[in-house]
Design a protein around this motif. Sequence first.
Motif, PDB file in Angstrom:
ATOM      1  N   LYS A   1       0.836  -1.210   0.000  1.00  0.00           N
ATOM      2  CA  LYS A   1       0.000   0.000   0.000  1.00  0.00           C
ATOM      3  C   LYS A   1       0.869   1.258   0.000  1.00  0.00           C
ATOM      4  CE  LYS A   1      -4.144  -1.930   2.113  1.00  0.00           C
ATOM      5  NZ  LYS A   1      -5.071  -1.876   3.266  1.00  0.00           N
ATOM      6  N   ALA A   2       1.986   1.228   0.722  1.00  0.00           N
ATOM      7  CA  ALA A   2       2.893   2.379   0.738  1.00  0.00           C
ATOM      8  C   ALA A   2       3.482   2.606  -0.646  1.00  0.00           C
ATOM      9  CB  ALA A   2       3.999   2.170   1.769  1.00  0.00           C
ATOM     10  N   ASP A   3       3.877   1.526  -1.321  1.00  0.00           N
ATOM     11  CA  ASP A   3       4.403   1.653  -2.687  1.00  0.00           C
ATOM     12  C   ASP A   3       3.350   2.243  -3.624  1.00  0.00           C
ATOM     13  OD1 ASP A   3       6.850   0.632  -1.927  1.00  0.00           O
ATOM     14  OD2 ASP A   3       6.428  -1.412  -2.643  1.00  0.00           O
ATOM     15  N   GLN A   4       2.118   1.781  -3.466  1.00  0.00           N
ATOM     16  CA  GLN A   4       1.026   2.289  -4.292  1.00  0.00           C
ATOM     17  C   GLN A   4       0.798   3.774  -4.001  1.00  0.00           C
ATOM     18  OE1 GLN A   4      -2.719   0.387  -3.500  1.00  0.00           O
ATOM     19  NE2 GLN A   4      -3.633   1.072  -5.422  1.00  0.00           N
ATOM     20  N   ALA A   5       0.845   4.154  -2.738  1.00  0.00           N
ATOM     21  CA  ALA A   5       0.651   5.561  -2.378  1.00  0.00           C
ATOM     22  C   ALA A   5       1.769   6.424  -2.941  1.00  0.00           C
ATOM     23  CB  ALA A   5       0.583   5.708  -0.851  1.00  0.00           C
ATOM     24  N   ILE A   6       2.993   5.922  -2.904  1.00  0.00           N
ATOM     25  CA  ILE A   6       4.127   6.674  -3.465  1.00  0.00           C
ATOM     26  C   ILE A   6       3.937   6.878  -4.962  1.00  0.00           C
ATOM     27  CG2 ILE A   6       6.592   6.505  -3.987  1.00  0.00           C
ATOM     28  CD1 ILE A   6       6.929   5.206  -1.197  1.00  0.00           C
ATOM     29  N   GLU A   7       3.488   5.841  -5.661  1.00  0.00           N
ATOM     30  CA  GLU A   7       3.234   5.961  -7.102  1.00  0.00           C
ATOM     31  C   GLU A   7       2.148   6.997  -7.376  1.00  0.00           C
ATOM     32  OE1 GLU A   7       2.348   2.148  -8.785  1.00  0.00           O
ATOM     33  OE2 GLU A   7       4.271   1.299  -8.152  1.00  0.00           O
ATOM     34  N   GLN A   8       1.071   6.959  -6.568  1.00  0.00           N
ATOM     35  CA  GLN A   8      -0.018   7.912  -6.763  1.00  0.00           C
ATOM     36  C   GLN A   8       0.438   9.335  -6.482  1.00  0.00           C
ATOM     37  OE1 GLN A   8      -3.110   6.362  -4.246  1.00  0.00           O
ATOM     38  NE2 GLN A   8      -3.793   4.867  -5.766  1.00  0.00           N
ATOM     39  N   ILE A   9       1.268   9.514  -5.450  1.00  0.00           N
ATOM     40  CA  ILE A   9       1.781  10.853  -5.140  1.00  0.00           C
ATOM     41  C   ILE A   9       2.677  11.347  -6.263  1.00  0.00           C
ATOM     42  CG2 ILE A   9       3.340  12.105  -3.582  1.00  0.00           C
ATOM     43  CD1 ILE A   9       2.139  10.407  -1.296  1.00  0.00           C
ATOM     44  N   THR A  10       3.479  10.446  -6.821  1.00  0.00           N
ATOM     45  CA  THR A  10       4.341  10.823  -7.950  1.00  0.00           C
ATOM     46  C   THR A  10       3.493  11.250  -9.138  1.00  0.00           C
ATOM     47  OG1 THR A  10       6.007   9.235  -7.203  1.00  0.00           O
ATOM     48  CG2 THR A  10       6.181  10.005  -9.466  1.00  0.00           C
ATOM     49  N   ASP A  11       2.409  10.503  -9.405  1.00  0.00           N
ATOM     50  CA  ASP A  11       1.511  10.877 -10.504  1.00  0.00           C
ATOM     51  C   ASP A  11       0.847  12.226 -10.240  1.00  0.00           C
ATOM     52  OD1 ASP A  11       2.153   8.522 -11.750  1.00  0.00           O
ATOM     53  OD2 ASP A  11       0.307   7.470 -11.139  1.00  0.00           O
ATOM     54  N   ILE A  12       0.434  12.451  -9.010  1.00  0.00           N
ATOM     55  CA  ILE A  12      -0.208  13.728  -8.652  1.00  0.00           C
ATOM     56  C   ILE A  12       0.787  14.867  -8.819  1.00  0.00           C
ATOM     57  CG2 ILE A  12      -1.117  15.061  -6.700  1.00  0.00           C
ATOM     58  CD1 ILE A  12      -2.458  12.456  -5.742  1.00  0.00           C
ATOM     59  N   ASN A  13       2.015  14.651  -8.348  1.00  0.00           N
ATOM     60  CA  ASN A  13       3.033  15.697  -8.479  1.00  0.00           C
ATOM     61  C   ASN A  13       3.317  16.015  -9.945  1.00  0.00           C
ATOM     62  OD1 ASN A  13       3.421  16.211  -5.779  1.00  0.00           O
ATOM     63  ND2 ASN A  13       5.099  14.756  -5.552  1.00  0.00           N
ATOM     64  N   ALA A  14       3.244  15.019 -10.787  1.00  0.00           N
ATOM     65  CA  ALA A  14       3.511  15.236 -12.212  1.00  0.00           C
ATOM     66  C   ALA A  14       2.387  16.028 -12.874  1.00  0.00           C
ATOM     67  CB  ALA A  14       3.696  13.900 -12.917  1.00  0.00           C
ATOM     68  N   SER A  15       1.156  15.863 -12.396  1.00  0.00           N
ATOM     69  CA  SER A  15       0.025  16.503 -13.068  1.00  0.00           C
ATOM     70  C   SER A  15      -0.485  17.758 -12.361  1.00  0.00           C
ATOM     71  CB  SER A  15      -1.132  15.500 -13.191  1.00  0.00           C
ATOM     72  OG  SER A  15      -1.591  15.147 -11.904  1.00  0.00           O
ATOM     73  N   VAL A  16       0.030  18.067 -11.207  1.00  0.00           N
ATOM     74  CA  VAL A  16      -0.470  19.222 -10.450  1.00  0.00           C
ATOM     75  C   VAL A  16       0.190  20.508 -10.957  1.00  0.00           C
ATOM     76  CG1 VAL A  16       0.626  20.050  -8.291  1.00  0.00           C
ATOM     77  CG2 VAL A  16      -1.453  18.775  -8.197  1.00  0.00           C
ATOM     78  N   ALA A  17      -0.576  21.580 -10.926  1.00  0.00           N
ATOM     79  CA  ALA A  17      -0.039  22.873 -11.345  1.00  0.00           C
ATOM     80  C   ALA A  17       0.860  23.419 -10.236  1.00  0.00           C
ATOM     81  CB  ALA A  17      -1.164  23.847 -11.622  1.00  0.00           C
ATOM     82  N   THR A  18       1.976  23.999 -10.637  1.00  0.00           N
ATOM     83  CA  THR A  18       2.906  24.568  -9.661  1.00  0.00           C
ATOM     84  C   THR A  18       2.530  26.019  -9.376  1.00  0.00           C
ATOM     85  OG1 THR A  18       4.440  25.329 -11.342  1.00  0.00           O
ATOM     86  CG2 THR A  18       4.772  23.087 -10.503  1.00  0.00           C
ATOM     87  N   LYS A  19       3.191  26.625  -8.418  1.00  0.00           N
ATOM     88  CA  LYS A  19       2.954  28.026  -8.069  1.00  0.00           C
ATOM     89  C   LYS A  19       3.288  28.918  -9.266  1.00  0.00           C
ATOM     90  CE  LYS A  19       4.265  31.379  -4.541  1.00  0.00           C
ATOM     91  NZ  LYS A  19       5.093  31.628  -3.361  1.00  0.00           N
TER      92      LYS A  19
END
Length: 100
Positions: A64-82
Amino acid sequence: MDKTLNLILNKLESLDNKVISMDKRLTADLKRHEDLIQQLIRSVAAANVNITEANEKLSVIDAKADQAIEQITDINASVATKHDLAYYDKMISEHSRQIY
């Protein structure tokens, strides 16, 4: 001679009784140790079962931690920056001025 022989026989009988007494104590001690060893074996087996269950749960948590890390990486890639938000705000402001 008879007295000496009787004394020797008495001493042998006394030694025989002592050996029998020691044998009984040794047998009792061995039985007690056997019971303690069996109890220890049962305790170790129960601990092994608990360790196995904990390892299985830990594997699930790790997955589950590995899955969460992957999801966070995907979110970071698609999220708008400041910087992106500042740029879009600037562009919207310019567009709004052009409309008015």
